[in-house]
Write a protein that holds these residues in place. Structure first.
Motif, PDB file in Angstrom:
ATOM      1  N   LYS A  33       1.030  -1.171  -0.247  1.00  0.00           N
ATOM      2  CA  LYS A  33      -0.117  -0.232  -0.186  1.00  0.00           C
ATOM      3  C   LYS A  33       0.767   1.979   0.199  1.00  0.00           C
ATOM      4  CE  LYS A  33      -2.124   1.925   3.676  1.00  0.00           C
ATOM      5  NZ  LYS A  33      -3.102   1.948   4.910  1.00  0.00           N
ATOM      6  N   TRP A  34       1.987   1.446   0.690  1.00  0.00           N
ATOM      7  CA  TRP A  34       2.445   2.550   1.283  1.00  0.00           C
ATOM      8  C   TRP A  34       3.692   2.208   0.098  1.00  0.00           C
ATOM      9  CZ3 TRP A  34       2.192   6.909   3.896  1.00  0.00           C
ATOM     10  CH2 TRP A  34       0.735   6.680   4.989  1.00  0.00           C
ATOM     11  N   ALA A  35       3.978   1.526  -0.782  1.00  0.00           N
ATOM     12  CA  ALA A  35       5.426   1.952  -2.417  1.00  0.00           C
ATOM     13  C   ALA A  35       4.230   2.181  -3.137  1.00  0.00           C
ATOM     14  CB  ALA A  35       5.367   0.529  -2.542  1.00  0.00           C
ATOM     15  N   ARG A  36       2.537   1.692  -3.476  1.00  0.00           N
ATOM     16  CA  ARG A  36       2.119   1.897  -4.367  1.00  0.00           C
ATOM     17  C   ARG A  36       2.049   3.418  -4.073  1.00  0.00           C
ATOM     18  NH1 ARG A  36      -0.464  -2.408  -3.692  1.00  0.00           N
ATOM     19  NH2 ARG A  36      -2.049  -1.757  -2.394  1.00  0.00           N
ATOM     20  N   LYS A  37       1.524   4.328  -2.956  1.00  0.00           N
ATOM     21  CA  LYS A  37       0.921   6.154  -2.077  1.00  0.00           C
ATOM     22  C   LYS A  37       2.530   6.783  -2.801  1.00  0.00           C
ATOM     23  CE  LYS A  37      -2.300   5.242   1.529  1.00  0.00           C
ATOM     24  NZ  LYS A  37      -2.457   5.937   2.547  1.00  0.00           N
ATOM     25  N   LEU A  38       3.656   5.964  -2.431  1.00  0.00           N
ATOM     26  CA  LEU A  38       4.517   6.919  -1.892  1.00  0.00           C
ATOM     27  C   LEU A  38       5.700   6.822  -3.724  1.00  0.00           C
ATOM     28  CD1 LEU A  38       6.729   6.247   1.554  1.00  0.00           C
ATOM     29  CD2 LEU A  38       4.687   8.241   0.212  1.00  0.00           C
TER      30      LEU A  38
ATOM     31  N   PRO B  81       5.024   1.968  12.242  1.00  0.00           N
ATOM     32  CA  PRO B  81       5.901   2.503  11.331  1.00  0.00           C
ATOM     33  C   PRO B  81       6.682   1.972  10.853  1.00  0.00           C
ATOM     34  CG  PRO B  81       6.478   4.320  13.324  1.00  0.00           C
ATOM     35  CD  PRO B  81       5.477   2.735  13.417  1.00  0.00           C
ATOM     36  N   ASP B  82       7.443   0.812  11.774  1.00  0.00           N
ATOM     37  CA  ASP B  82       8.976   0.829  11.219  1.00  0.00           C
ATOM     38  C   ASP B  82       8.749   0.128  10.342  1.00  0.00           C
ATOM     39  OD1 ASP B  82       9.370   0.932  13.884  1.00  0.00           O
ATOM     40  OD2 ASP B  82      10.266  -1.036  14.513  1.00  0.00           O
ATOM     41  N   ASP B  83       8.198  -0.390   9.233  1.00  0.00           N
ATOM     42  CA  ASP B  83       8.416  -0.859   7.652  1.00  0.00           C
ATOM     43  C   ASP B  83       8.194  -0.012   7.034  1.00  0.00           C
ATOM     44  OD1 ASP B  83       5.570  -0.581   8.240  1.00  0.00           O
ATOM     45  OD2 ASP B  83       4.451  -2.126   8.132  1.00  0.00           O
ATOM     46  N   ILE B  84       7.206   1.243   7.505  1.00  0.00           N
ATOM     47  CA  ILE B  84       7.243   2.527   6.440  1.00  0.00           C
ATOM     48  C   ILE B  84       8.292   3.185   6.196  1.00  0.00           C
ATOM     49  CG2 ILE B  84       6.190   4.309   5.580  1.00  0.00           C
ATOM     50  CD1 ILE B  84       3.509   2.945   7.570  1.00  0.00           C
ATOM     51  N   VAL B  85       9.147   3.536   7.411  1.00  0.00           N
ATOM     52  CA  VAL B  85      10.496   3.737   7.531  1.00  0.00           C
ATOM     53  C   VAL B  85      11.529   3.437   7.195  1.00  0.00           C
ATOM     54  CG1 VAL B  85      12.108   4.555   8.860  1.00  0.00           C
ATOM     55  CG2 VAL B  85       9.641   5.206   9.861  1.00  0.00           C
ATOM     56  N   CYS B  86      11.600   1.925   7.102  1.00  0.00           N
ATOM     57  CA  CYS B  86      12.562   1.278   5.879  1.00  0.00           C
ATOM     58  C   CYS B  86      12.797   1.142   4.690  1.00  0.00           C
ATOM     59  CB  CYS B  86      12.017  -0.046   6.642  1.00  0.00           C
ATOM     60  SG  CYS B  86      12.979  -0.861   7.831  1.00  0.00           S
ATOM     61  N   LEU B  87      11.221   1.463   4.278  1.00  0.00           N
ATOM     62  CA  LEU B  87      11.073   1.431   2.787  1.00  0.00           C
ATOM     63  C   LEU B  87      11.809   2.931   2.031  1.00  0.00           C
ATOM     64  CD1 LEU B  87       8.850   0.499   0.149  1.00  0.00           C
ATOM     65  CD2 LEU B  87       7.139   1.710   1.378  1.00  0.00           C
ATOM     66  N   ILE B  88      11.165   3.369   2.783  1.00  0.00           N
ATOM     67  CA  ILE B  88      11.618   5.304   2.724  1.00  0.00           C
ATOM     68  C   ILE B  88      13.542   5.411   3.113  1.00  0.00           C
ATOM     69  CG2 ILE B  88      11.284   7.626   3.190  1.00  0.00           C
ATOM     70  CD1 ILE B  88       8.388   7.429   4.200  1.00  0.00           C
ATOM     71  N   LEU B  89      13.429   5.021   3.900  1.00  0.00           N
ATOM     72  CA  LEU B  89      15.133   4.667   4.044  1.00  0.00           C
ATOM     73  C   LEU B  89      15.891   3.629   2.947  1.00  0.00           C
ATOM     74  CD1 LEU B  89      15.452   5.265   7.940  1.00  0.00           C
ATOM     75  CD2 LEU B  89      15.798   7.069   5.723  1.00  0.00           C
ATOM     76  N   CYS B  90      15.599   2.576   2.248  1.00  0.00           N
ATOM     77  CA  CYS B  90      15.966   1.989   1.643  1.00  0.00           C
ATOM     78  C   CYS B  90      16.086   2.594  -0.038  1.00  0.00           C
ATOM     79  CB  CYS B  90      15.589   0.222   1.487  1.00  0.00           C
ATOM     80  SG  CYS B  90      15.767  -0.464   2.898  1.00  0.00           S
ATOM     81  N   HIS B  91      14.785   2.953  -0.003  1.00  0.00           N
ATOM     82  CA  HIS B  91      14.721   3.635  -1.665  1.00  0.00           C
ATOM     83  C   HIS B  91      15.859   5.423  -1.495  1.00  0.00           C
ATOM     84  CE1 HIS B  91      12.529   5.276  -5.339  1.00  0.00           C
ATOM     85  NE2 HIS B  91      12.091   6.463  -4.462  1.00  0.00           N
ATOM     86  N   LYS B  92      16.495   6.023  -0.115  1.00  0.00           N
ATOM     87  CA  LYS B  92      17.069   6.986  -0.166  1.00  0.00           C
ATOM     88  C   LYS B  92      17.612   6.608  -0.907  1.00  0.00           C
ATOM     89  CE  LYS B  92      14.026  10.644   0.155  1.00  0.00           C
ATOM     90  NZ  LYS B  92      13.402  11.340  -1.108  1.00  0.00           N
ATOM     91  N   PHE B  93      18.661   5.429  -0.814  1.00  0.00           N
ATOM     92  CA  PHE B  93      19.645   4.571  -1.311  1.00  0.00           C
ATOM     93  C   PHE B  93      19.787   4.319  -2.474  1.00  0.00           C
ATOM     94  CE2 PHE B  93      19.863   4.029   3.309  1.00  0.00           C
ATOM     95  CZ  PHE B  93      20.884   4.598   3.986  1.00  0.00           C
ATOM     96  N   ASP B  94      21.205   3.751  -2.571  1.00  0.00           N
ATOM     97  CA  ASP B  94      21.165   3.179  -4.428  1.00  0.00           C
ATOM     98  C   ASP B  94      19.902   2.455  -4.640  1.00  0.00           C
ATOM     99  OD1 ASP B  94      22.370   1.081  -4.192  1.00  0.00           O
ATOM    100  OD2 ASP B  94      24.043   1.508  -3.246  1.00  0.00           O
ATOM    101  N   GLY B  95      19.512   2.123  -5.639  1.00  0.00           N
ATOM    102  CA  GLY B  95      18.571   1.110  -6.457  1.00  0.00           C
ATOM    103  C   GLY B  95      19.655   0.441  -7.281  1.00  0.00           C
TER     104      GLY B  95
END
Length: 153
Positions: free
Chosen positions: A19-24, A45-59
């Motif tokens: 859900k959050w991956a689609r929203k963001l 909210p730990d899972d959402i924070v991980c999603l955002i932080l991991c996205h901010k690093f290289d892909g």
């Protein structure tokens, strides 16, 4: 980093991250091999924070993410060892709520969990709310970083 959800699709972490991956508009990884795994001890909210932080690093790298069926230090350690057994990764991170425990009590519980699962370990590095362990179990060596997140109840 891109996240690959390792939990079954009907688990709350899978639904929530989808859900959050689609929203963001953050792409999740498909079935790509993972370089490491993050175990989230308590969920949102730990899972959402991980999603955002991991996205901010290289892909370039894919990191698996999952959580245990039930919350708690020992359940998170058990889940981490199951991931090591199945996915054969060498790098893990476990994010746990310290709750109202003192730091020393928290680390004693973590290390007691390792001992109960017959994991040999040494502390490589430590800081406020963080410890890095070199571990081995049945001749398999791996590293575990444990993050303690303080959350009063």
């Amino acid at each position: 980093m891109r996240l690959r959800v390792l939990s079954p699709p009907d688990w709350s972490i899978s639904r929530n991250l989808g859900k959050w991956a689609r929203k963001l508009r953050i792409p999740l990884s498909g079935l790509a091999p993972v370089k490491g795994v993050i175990i989230i001890g308590n969920g949102t909210p730990d899972d959402i924070v991980c999603l955002i932080l991991c996205h901010k690093f290289d892909g370039k790298h894919v990191v698996g993410v999952t959580k245990p069926e039930a919350a708690g230090i020992k359940n998170a350690i058990y889940a981490a060892l199951k991931v090591v057994e199945k996915v054969k990764v060498k790098d893990l991170m476990i994010i746990l709520d310290q709750e109202e425990r003192e730091q020393e009590e928290f680390w004693n519980k973590v290390e007691e969990g390792f001992r109960e699962e017959k994991v040999e370990f040494t502390v490589n590095e430590e800081g406020e709310g963080f410890r890095a362990y070199e571990c081995s179990q049945a001749h398999y060596k791996f590293k575990v970083a444990v993050l303690a997140k303080w959350s009063p109840q």
